[in-house]
Motif scaffolding. Structure first.
Motif, mmCIF file in Angstrom:
data_model
loop_
_atom_site.group_PDB
_atom_site.id
_atom_site.type_symbol
_atom_site.label_atom_id
_atom_site.label_comp_id
_atom_site.label_asym_id
_atom_site.label_seq_id
_atom_site.Cartn_x
_atom_site.Cartn_y
_atom_site.Cartn_z
ATOM 1 N N ASP A 69 33.194 5.182 104.120
ATOM 2 C CA ASP A 69 33.900 6.455 104.016
ATOM 3 C C ASP A 69 34.944 6.572 105.113
ATOM 4 N N GLY A 70 36.171 6.872 104.712
ATOM 5 C CA GLY A 70 37.238 7.087 105.676
ATOM 6 C C GLY A 70 37.890 5.826 106.185
ATOM 7 N N VAL A 71 37.435 4.646 105.755
ATOM 8 C CA VAL A 71 38.042 3.395 106.199
ATOM 9 C C VAL A 71 38.858 2.829 105.049
ATOM 10 N N PRO A 72 40.186 2.861 105.131
ATOM 11 C CA PRO A 72 41.018 2.458 104.001
ATOM 12 C C PRO A 72 41.131 0.943 103.882
ATOM 13 N N GLY A 73 41.414 0.514 102.670
ATOM 14 C CA GLY A 73 41.788 -0.874 102.442
ATOM 15 C C GLY A 73 40.620 -1.843 102.504
ATOM 16 N N THR A 207 42.616 -10.244 102.812
ATOM 17 C CA THR A 207 42.571 -8.822 103.150
ATOM 18 C C THR A 207 43.960 -8.201 103.164
ATOM 19 N N GLY A 208 44.990 -9.009 102.948
ATOM 20 C CA GLY A 208 46.358 -8.497 102.967
ATOM 21 C C GLY A 208 46.965 -8.477 101.579
ATOM 22 N N THR A 209 48.275 -8.333 101.530
ATOM 23 C CA THR A 209 48.992 -8.317 100.261
ATOM 24 C C THR A 209 49.765 -9.619 100.101
ATOM 25 N N PHE A 210 50.084 -9.941 98.868
ATOM 26 C CA PHE A 210 50.809 -11.162 98.552
ATOM 27 C C PHE A 210 52.087 -10.782 97.809
ATOM 28 N N VAL A 332 37.859 1.390 88.634
ATOM 29 C CA VAL A 332 36.766 1.355 89.610
ATOM 30 C C VAL A 332 35.420 1.244 88.899
ATOM 31 N N THR A 333 35.236 2.026 87.839
ATOM 32 C CA THR A 333 33.977 1.971 87.093
ATOM 33 C C THR A 333 33.747 0.586 86.505
ATOM 34 N N GLY A 334 34.798 -0.022 85.958
ATOM 35 C CA GLY A 334 34.669 -1.336 85.357
ATOM 36 C C GLY A 334 34.332 -2.419 86.363
ATOM 37 N N ILE A 335 35.007 -2.408 87.517
ATOM 38 C CA ILE A 335 34.704 -3.410 88.539
ATOM 39 C C ILE A 335 33.301 -3.202 89.090
ATOM 40 N N GLN A 336 32.890 -1.938 89.240
ATOM 41 C CA GLN A 336 31.520 -1.679 89.665
ATOM 42 C C GLN A 336 30.513 -2.191 88.634
ATOM 43 N N ALA A 337 30.841 -2.060 87.359
ATOM 44 C CA ALA A 337 29.982 -2.614 86.313
ATOM 45 C C ALA A 337 29.849 -4.123 86.480
ATOM 46 N N THR A 489 31.514 0.758 97.514
ATOM 47 C CA THR A 489 32.427 -0.170 96.845
ATOM 48 C C THR A 489 33.717 0.494 96.371
ATOM 49 N N ASP A 490 33.787 1.826 96.344
ATOM 50 C CA ASP A 490 34.942 2.514 95.763
ATOM 51 C C ASP A 490 36.255 2.141 96.439
ATOM 52 N N LEU A 491 36.321 2.319 97.762
ATOM 53 C CA LEU A 491 37.573 2.062 98.467
ATOM 54 C C LEU A 491 37.986 0.588 98.436
ATOM 55 N N PRO A 492 37.080 -0.367 98.651
ATOM 56 C CA PRO A 492 37.490 -1.764 98.525
ATOM 57 C C PRO A 492 38.007 -2.111 97.129
ATOM 58 N N ILE A 493 37.401 -1.530 96.097
ATOM 59 C CA ILE A 493 37.863 -1.812 94.734
ATOM 60 C C ILE A 493 39.248 -1.217 94.510
ATOM 61 N N VAL A 494 39.469 0.015 94.960
ATOM 62 C CA VAL A 494 40.795 0.619 94.852
ATOM 63 C C VAL A 494 41.830 -0.252 95.557
ATOM 64 N N SER A 495 41.457 -0.775 96.707
ATOM 65 C CA SER A 495 42.370 -1.639 97.446
ATOM 66 C C SER A 495 42.664 -2.933 96.689
ATOM 67 N N LEU A 496 41.633 -3.536 96.106
ATOM 68 C CA LEU A 496 41.845 -4.748 95.313
ATOM 69 C C LEU A 496 42.769 -4.504 94.126
ATOM 70 N N LEU A 497 42.642 -3.337 93.544
ATOM 71 C CA LEU A 497 43.469 -3.009 92.384
ATOM 72 C C LEU A 497 44.901 -2.632 92.763
ATOM 73 N N GLY A 498 45.191 -2.676 94.065
ATOM 74 C CA GLY A 498 46.567 -2.443 94.504
ATOM 75 C C GLY A 498 46.846 -1.040 94.941
ATOM 76 N N GLY A 499 45.788 -0.218 95.085
ATOM 77 C CA GLY A 499 46.034 1.187 95.404
ATOM 78 C C GLY A 499 45.756 1.577 96.829
ATOM 79 N N GLY A 500 45.336 0.633 97.663
ATOM 80 C CA GLY A 500 44.993 1.041 99.015
ATOM 81 C C GLY A 500 45.117 -0.045 100.052
ATOM 82 N N ARG A 501 45.921 -1.056 99.807
ATOM 83 C CA ARG A 501 46.066 -2.117 100.780
ATOM 84 C C ARG A 501 46.754 -1.602 102.031
ATOM 85 N N PRO A 502 46.269 -2.009 103.218
ATOM 86 C CA PRO A 502 46.936 -1.610 104.438
ATOM 87 C C PRO A 502 48.289 -2.293 104.573
#
Length: 502
Positions: A69-73, A207-210, A332-337, A489-502
């Motif tokens: 919680d509160g830790v982005p990316g 952990t970064g962007t490409f 997020v729901t799908g990746i969690q599945a 897992t919510d925030l890491p998944i959002v980041s993987l999907l391109g919505g929260g990379r630092p």
């Protein structure tokens, strides 16, 4: 490059060093001390498992227990990033987060159970190979650098070949060669994709962007998708799996189904979606269609199977189809599945292969027609088989339910008629899963006992209970409390999907 470590990052290295050292020690012990060597291997596997359990206890305060919680990316709980080959810009970058940690624990647990299983029946070399496999699988889940990921991904190839070819069934060498040929083909594609990404971006940091162009992402994701589909395996690149499972020894089948297949689906999430999210979006409809076909094809093939281990092997094709469907939704729901489906499949199918391997060893056959009446001869073994079967078919309250249910829900939530149709067809495939597992139970546990079953040993040994009980317990626990796998897992998944990379 600068050295970056967390205060407890040595745990990451220890998780790899302990089983590697254990394999070396076991290999150096005299042949006359074979049983003692297997006990030593089990001790090293137990230490490794304890190291995996220590991770949540020592993670930094801002993460807390299973929380980001509160830790982005994509911020790892524990992080080790040191120069490896400075001239080539390569880094030895390890880390663990909410996405990889459940698979790390699963790997440690199944390796420990398999090593313990070899104490009674096994060989020193087999136990050593199990520890080498653990190094490769754990390294794959811990690697946060593309080159390092590729190296660990390939470490498992030769040990798994040796396990199948050395201790498998009558047709073991052909099955092992088929496994190697398929896997090598996937490795070539994976290497091309990795080299393309690193050469164009100058980094392999997961952990970064490409910064890749759209066309390059399409190409790279296609290479990664096929490579990981072979390893998973996903339909239609699954044909090596039934042969490998049928011929592999019991512990080989457990490791193969429990953790090696997860390297493919985990790689598709961490590397495929993480490196090329635009490529994943472009390929998502194709992945969804392949997933639905895999679910239906796997179920229909299982309905016609007459060999016990082949039936369980083909069931993995359908289960991995649900995992792929969850990934394809790119939600997020799908990746969690997909994440909980991976863990549930490892627990349940690992238990199934322990059980069917025991049945085959006791009766001398895996043919369904020769295995009826098990509940008359060994009611406890028949009951455990029934439990594992209903868990695998997705009964609510057991671990197998959540991955399949979330995958269908994620597809329907996309709203588009195409995705709704995929969800509906997948649900129908889930019903077929119930059909072939109930057929399996009717054929094996009910009816008059066949000569092969009557002549088999009925009692379950203490060693077998030790190997099976943790999987039974965790199947129940994950079924009741899926948050143990999904929390954080919510925030890491959002980041993987391109919505929260630092």
């Amino acid at each position: 490059m600068t050295l970056t470590t967390d205060s407890w990052s040595f745990l990451l290295v220890a998780m790899l060093a302990v089983p590697a050292a254990g394999a070396a020690v076991v290999a150096l012990l005299p042949a006359a001390r074979d049983r003692q060597a297997r006990i030593v291997a089990t001790v090293f596997a137990a230490v490794t498992f304890l190291l995996t359990l220590a991770v949540p206890v020592v993670v930094p305060d801002e993460f807390g227990w299973f929380s980001v919680d509160g830790v982005p990316g994509l911020v790892p709980w524990l992080n080790l990033d040191v120069p490896w080959v400075p001239a080539l810009g390569l880094e030895f970058h390890l880390g663990v987060d909410a996405i990889s940690y459940p698979l790390v624990v699963l790997t440690g647990l199944l390796t420990l159970l398999c090593c313990a299983y070899t104490i009674k029946t096994g060989a020193r070399a087999l136990a050593a190979l199990l520890l080498v496999l653990e190094v490769g699988v754990l390294g794959t889940f811990l690697a946060l650098d593309l080159i390092l990921f590729f190296i660990f991904f390939e470490v498992v190839l030769l040990p798994m070949y040796a396990v199948i070819a050395g201790w498998g069934g009558p047709d073991r060498r052909r099955a092992a060669r088929k496994f190697v040929l398929y896997t090598l083909a996937g490795s070539v594609l994976l290497l091309i994709g990795v080299v393309t990404v690193v050469s164009q971006t100058g980094t392999g940091d997961l952990t970064g962007t490409f910064p890749l162009s759209r066309n390059t992402q399409w190409l790279v994701f296609a290479l990664f998708a096929v490579a990981f589909a072979i390893k998973a395996p996903l339909w239609p690149l699954h044909t090596w799996l039934p042969d490998a499972h049928t011929e592999a020894p019991t512990v080989g089948s457990v490791i193969l189904a429990g953790v090696l297949l997860k390297m493919g689906t985990y790689g598709l999430i961490r590397v495929g979606v993480g490196v090329a999210p635009d490529g994943a979006a472009w390929a998502a409809p194709v992945l969804a269609v392949l997933a639905v076909v895999a679910i239906l094809a796997g179920s229909l093939i299982c309905l016609r199977q007459r060999e016990l281990k082949r039936l369980i092997a083909y069931s993995s094709v359908g289960h991995m189809g649900f995992v792929l469907l969850g990934i394809a939704t790119l939600t997020v729901t799908g990746i969690q599945a997909a994440l909980i489906g991976n863990v549930a499949h490892g627990l349940i199918t690992g238990l199934l292969f322990f059980l069917v391997g025991t049945i085959k060893d006791r009766t001398g056959t895996g043919t369904l027609d020769q295995l009826s009446g098990l509940r008359e001869r060994s009611p406890r073994l028949a009951g455990l088989l029934g439990f594992a079967a209903i868990a695998s078919l997705g009964l609510p309250g057991l671990a197998g339910f959540w991955g399949e249910a979330f995958a269908v829900v994620a597809a329907v939530q996309r709203g588009h008629p195409f995705w709704v149709a995929c969800g509906v067809v997948a649900a129908v495939g889930g019903a077929l899963t119930a059909a072939y597992f109930l057929r399996l139970l009717r054929r094996v546990t009910h009816g008059p006992a066949t000569p092969a079953v009557r002549s088999s040993r009925s009692a379950i040994s203490a060693g077998e209970w030790v190997a099976w009980a943790p999987l039974v317990l965790l199947t129940l626990v994950v079924g009741v409390a899926p948050a143990l796998i999904l929390s954080g897992t919510d925030l890491p998944i959002v980041s993987l999907l391109g919505g929260g990379r630092p």
